[in-house]
Design a protein around this motif. Structure first.
Motif, PDB file in Angstrom:
ATOM      1  N   ILE B 400     -35.674 -37.172  68.091  1.00  0.00           N
ATOM      2  CA  ILE B 400     -35.673 -35.874  68.788  1.00  0.00           C
ATOM      3  C   ILE B 400     -34.395 -35.097  68.436  1.00  0.00           C
ATOM      4  O   ILE B 400     -34.439 -33.891  68.170  1.00  0.00           O
ATOM      5  CB  ILE B 400     -35.804 -36.083  70.322  1.00  0.00           C
ATOM      6  N   LEU B 403     -34.703 -33.587  65.102  1.00  0.00           N
ATOM      7  CA  LEU B 403     -35.573 -32.404  65.158  1.00  0.00           C
ATOM      8  C   LEU B 403     -34.816 -31.200  65.720  1.00  0.00           C
ATOM      9  O   LEU B 403     -34.929 -30.085  65.199  1.00  0.00           O
ATOM     10  CB  LEU B 403     -36.803 -32.699  66.027  1.00  0.00           C
ATOM     11  N   ILE B 404     -34.041 -31.470  66.786  1.00  0.00           N
ATOM     12  CA  ILE B 404     -33.280 -30.369  67.406  1.00  0.00           C
ATOM     13  C   ILE B 404     -32.292 -29.790  66.383  1.00  0.00           C
ATOM     14  O   ILE B 404     -32.194 -28.561  66.213  1.00  0.00           O
ATOM     15  CB  ILE B 404     -32.534 -30.865  68.674  1.00  0.00           C
ATOM     16  N   VAL B 407     -34.157 -27.689  63.890  1.00  0.00           N
ATOM     17  CA  VAL B 407     -34.580 -26.384  64.415  1.00  0.00           C
ATOM     18  C   VAL B 407     -33.375 -25.447  64.527  1.00  0.00           C
ATOM     19  O   VAL B 407     -33.452 -24.260  64.152  1.00  0.00           O
ATOM     20  CB  VAL B 407     -35.277 -26.554  65.797  1.00  0.00           C
ATOM     21  N   VAL B 408     -32.238 -25.979  65.014  1.00  0.00           N
ATOM     22  CA  VAL B 408     -31.036 -25.139  65.155  1.00  0.00           C
ATOM     23  C   VAL B 408     -30.598 -24.632  63.772  1.00  0.00           C
ATOM     24  O   VAL B 408     -30.254 -23.447  63.620  1.00  0.00           O
ATOM     25  CB  VAL B 408     -29.898 -25.938  65.851  1.00  0.00           C
ATOM     26  N   ILE B 411     -32.866 -21.853  62.698  1.00  0.00           N
ATOM     27  CA  ILE B 411     -32.575 -20.591  63.399  1.00  0.00           C
ATOM     28  C   ILE B 411     -31.372 -19.906  62.722  1.00  0.00           C
ATOM     29  O   ILE B 411     -31.394 -18.715  62.438  1.00  0.00           O
ATOM     30  CB  ILE B 411     -32.276 -20.848  64.899  1.00  0.00           C
ATOM     31  N   MET B 414     -32.296 -18.461  59.375  1.00  0.00           N
ATOM     32  CA  MET B 414     -33.101 -17.245  59.516  1.00  0.00           C
ATOM     33  C   MET B 414     -32.232 -16.052  59.880  1.00  0.00           C
ATOM     34  O   MET B 414     -32.376 -14.966  59.327  1.00  0.00           O
ATOM     35  CB  MET B 414     -34.115 -17.449  60.653  1.00  0.00           C
ATOM     36  N   GLU B 415     -31.321 -16.290  60.839  1.00  0.00           N
ATOM     37  CA  GLU B 415     -30.529 -15.165  61.329  1.00  0.00           C
ATOM     38  C   GLU B 415     -29.480 -14.729  60.304  1.00  0.00           C
ATOM     39  O   GLU B 415     -29.157 -13.543  60.215  1.00  0.00           O
ATOM     40  CB  GLU B 415     -29.933 -15.519  62.687  1.00  0.00           C
TER      41      GLU B 415
END
Lengths: 366, 421
Positions: B400, B403-404, B407-408, B411, B414-415
């Protein structure tokens, strides 16, 4: 239903788009934007509650495979699930822990909406449907608590179903309706089971559908304080930016649930025996504790009226007041600052916290 | 002196006549009126006490025992011609009480379940025998245990014959060295009894069915249980042990030796809580009194103890591991329930000690051993499962967390890309 011509898509995308309209869904997701400001952390609570609800539904369906809803078999079926079924303990513990976390996040969501005045027009229906969902969640908690048919749950339900019975005129009828008779018996268990797995989920689907539709229609509310400050309005696309942030929260929730289930698996206790005296210190679930403790503090009679009746009526009126806040808070509706309802919100939060604390710390005989 | 009291009583009665004449219509009992107003505690006390006496609450007055005429406001109330007998003599008490208490038809009106053979029983008791044969008036009579004027039913905790008070009541005489001196009877019974498991069960655990003096000695027919009766007395409650013992070789040997059955190993008034340690050739074992490890009896004792220790050890081991699992939050209630079978077997094995047969004990303990071993194995499996859960949690948390982090990072990527655009 053609896909965005500027973006090359695979064959599968095109095949699905022609059949289910993926491009429309993508357009909808991209259209939704989230205001960015210092209070935006509270926006995650709604999604978190929804995620925990989905876990509830999934784990609940798995529990249904083993649970047998009768006074003779309920306890034994849960005992079998916990001791013999592979990962049965995990499913039940996650169901129980996520229900507690869900109601916690639901309360935080409610009070964040109240404090940030997100109930103001045109979001009154969003507020009503949210309040309805809170009531349904408490109903889920109350009915689900009895299902393992253990001693604590049995006597807590006995006390819990006794309380609405004090309401004048309709109370005794309502109590009989809840219990399926004069006492808490196997009939009550079967009734609570039906309510828990059929009636409440159906109502929740309706209320949740309406709530999500309203959220989608009106978007996220920007707090009046932030709006009054003016300046450039910053926004963030819901998909994928906000969604991925939501995902981080959901993964953290899964980690917390796994740790709670592994280290604090939900206990089963002793099987309910209606002929035994109630054990000392019977307590309801934590989210009912402030009401339970209030009723304990009320004197037997207040101005010739039974204290308990006044308490129950008081909570009923309190709930009605909270429900009608969008209509009562006229200043906020007109776009003017409204300190009164902020202080009322703080008062309610303080009251719930203090009474809950007392419920767990004061001797049960006081 | 008696005449002086009588004269004083008459004066008080005469002086108070204007007042009690009115109240006499409501309360016509002149005995009470006179004894209450006289002011002498020796005369007033019986009246005060009698108000809560069971006889008073059932409507009986002074004349029921003392005779006379309670309707006569003067000294005529105590006229011997009207049946007045004054203070009954101790030797006549049993007969006096028996006038009602031995009359089944009469007693049926008040308490149909109450026995009516107390007087007959009393005369079979050591107390009754000494009174009737030797004229010994120091022995216990009815009022020694049922204090005249304040008799309460045995269910009343204030009663002298409530189970918690019986030992004290008997001890008033039997623990008093001066009173017992002429009879050459030991006076340590009360002290010993208060050290016993029976008294502890009654006084600490609140189990009023635990035995006190009268349960072994009888009450109205009180007598020491004869040597051969001891087993029967104990067997009233300890039925299984008594049956086993009666069929054992020890029953015959003890009878030949002239020693009582149960009391030889368990003593009588100061019976202690039993334990497996009693079956031993070392102190505090009771077998050591007659056997050594060289004789056959001593060898059997050692084997019996080994069988009990074996089951008791396995039971404790299984119980501990299941408790450990339960405290860790594991569901083991079914295993704990099944382990009760081993405990039952242990209880039966301990009872079977009274057969003094290794085979009889093993017949009970061997199935118990099987149950205890299964429960222990179950406990081990559950603890393994606990370990598996903890490891599983660690692996899940790592996945987990990864995965976190993923994902961070996504993000941020992307930004950054959007800012660059």
């Amino acid at each position: 239903m053609a896909a965005d011509a500027t973006k090359p898509r695979g064959k599968l995308w095109s095949w699905l788009d022609e059949r289910v309209g993926l491009a429309d869904l993508e357009k909808l997701a991209k259209k939704k934007q989230i205001p960015v400001h210092r209070h935006m952390v509270w926006y995650y609570l709604g999604g978190m509650t929804l995620f925990l609800f989905v876990i509830q539904v999934m784990s609940g369906i798995l529990l249904l495979l083993y649970y047998r809803p009768s006074a003779e078999e309920a306890y034994e079926s849960v005992q079998f699930l916990m001791a013999e079924v592979q990962f049965g303990w995990l499913v039940r513990s996650i169901h129980a822990w996520s229900s507690n976390l869900m109601i916690f996040t639901l309360f935080v969501h409610l009070f964040s909406v109240l404090m940030l005045k997100a109930y103001r027009p045109p979001r009154e229906i969003t507020w009503f449907s949210g309040m309805g969902l809170l009531g349904l969640a408490l109903g889920f908690g109350f009915t689900g608590y009895l299902l393992p048919w253990n001693e604590l749950a049995f006597f807590a339900t006995k006390v819990g179903t006794e309380i609405p019975g004090v309401i004048p005129l309709v109370g005794p009828f309502f109590r009989r309706l809840l219990r399926g008779g004069d006492e808490v018996t196997g009939a009550t268990l079967t009734r609570f089971y039906g309510i828990h797995v059929a009636i409440l989920p159906a109502l929740t689907m309706l209320a949740l559908g309406l709530h999500l539709f309203m959220v989608q229609k009106h978007g996220m509310s920007t707090p009046p304080g932030v709006e009054r400050q003016g300046g450039e309005k910053r926004v963030m696309p819901f998909f994928p930016n906000f969604f991925l942030r939501d995902l981080v929260g959901w993964l953290s929730a899964v980690a917390a649930l796994a740790a709670l289930a592994a280290y604090f698996p939900v206990e089963l206790g002793q099987k309910a025996d209606p002929f035994q005296p109630a054990p000392i210190g019977i307590k309801p679930e934590w989210y009912f504790m402030f009401m339970f403790q209030t009723l304990k503090y009320l004197p037997a009679e207040i101005l010739w009226i039974e204290g308990e009746i006044l308490g129950v009526l008081g909570f009923g009126l309190g709930g009605l007041f909270l429900l009608m806040v969008p209509f009562l808070d006229r200043r906020t509706a007109r776009g003017e600052p409204s300190q009164l309802f902020a202080w009322i919100g703080i008062g309610i939060i303080g009251y719930i916290l203090v009474l809950t604390y007392l419920g767990y710390t004061v001797s049960p005989t006081k | 002196m008696t005449r002086l009291y009588a004269a004083a009583c008459l004066i008080v009665v005469a002086l108070s006549a204007p007042f009690w004449e009115v109240s006499a219509q409501e309360q016509p009992d002149s005995c009470v009126a006179c004894h209450q107003n006289f002011g002498d505690d020796r005369l007033g006390k019986p009246v005060k006490e009698f108000a809560s006496d069971i006889h008073s609450t059932r409507g009986f007055g002074c004349v029921a025992c003392h005779g006379g005429d309670a309707n006569d406001p003067g000294m005529g109330a105590m006229d011997r011609a009207k049946g007045y007998i004054g203070k009954p003599a101790r030797k006549e008490l049993a007969q006096l009480c028996g006038r009602c208490h031995s009359d089944a038809r009469f007693m049926r009106q008040y308490n149909p379940s109450l026995r009516v053979d107390q007087v007959a029983e009393y005369y079979t008791s050591v107390h009754g025998q000494r009174l009737s044969r030797n004229g010994d008036e120091k022995v216990a009579v009815c009022v020694s245990c049922h204090p005249a004027h304040s008799i309460r039913p045995p269910s009343d905790p204030r009663s002298s014959i409530h189970p918690l008070k019986v030992a004290e009541t008997c001890g008033r005489c039997h623990a008093d060295a001066k009173t017992m001196e002429p009879y050459k009877i030991a006076t340590d019974q009360l002290g010993k009894y208060r050290e016993s498991i029976h008294w502890r069960t009654m006084s600490v655990k609140g189990d009023l069915s635990a035995p006190t003096c009268n349960d072994c000695h009888g009450n109205h027919g009180a007598a020491p249980p004869g040597m051969s009766w001891v087993g029967n007395v104990c067997g009233q409650c300890h039925t299984v042990m008594a049956e086993f013992f009666a069929q054992s070789r020890h029953a015959k040997v003890f009878a030949q030796m002239g020693v009582p059955g149960c009391a030889t190993c368990h003593s009588n008034h100061d019976i202690k809580e039993t334990g497996d340690a009693m079956v031993s050739l070392e102190q505090p074992g009771v077998c050591v009194g007659c056997h050594t490890n060289q004789d056959n009896g001593g060898k059997v004792a050692l084997q019996m103890r080994a069988a009990l220790d074996s089951l008791s050890g396995e039971y404790n081991k299984a119980h501990a591991i299941l408790l450990q699992a339960e405290r860790a939050g594991m569901e083991v209630s079914q295993a704990q329930f099944e382990l009760n079978g081993a405990k039952d077997a242990l209880v039966k094995g301990r009872a079977a000690v009274h057969t003094f047969s290794v085979e009889a004990i093993s017949k009970e303990t061997l199935p118990g051993l099987e149950i205890a071993k299964k429960a222990y194995a179950r406990g081990l499996r559950v603890l393994d499962e606990l370990e598996f859960r903890r490891k599983g949690l660690a692996v899940s948390l790592i996945i987990i967390l990864a995965l976190i982090v993923g994902v961070v990072l996504k993000i941020r990527q992307m930004e950054r890309k959007k800012k660059a655009e």
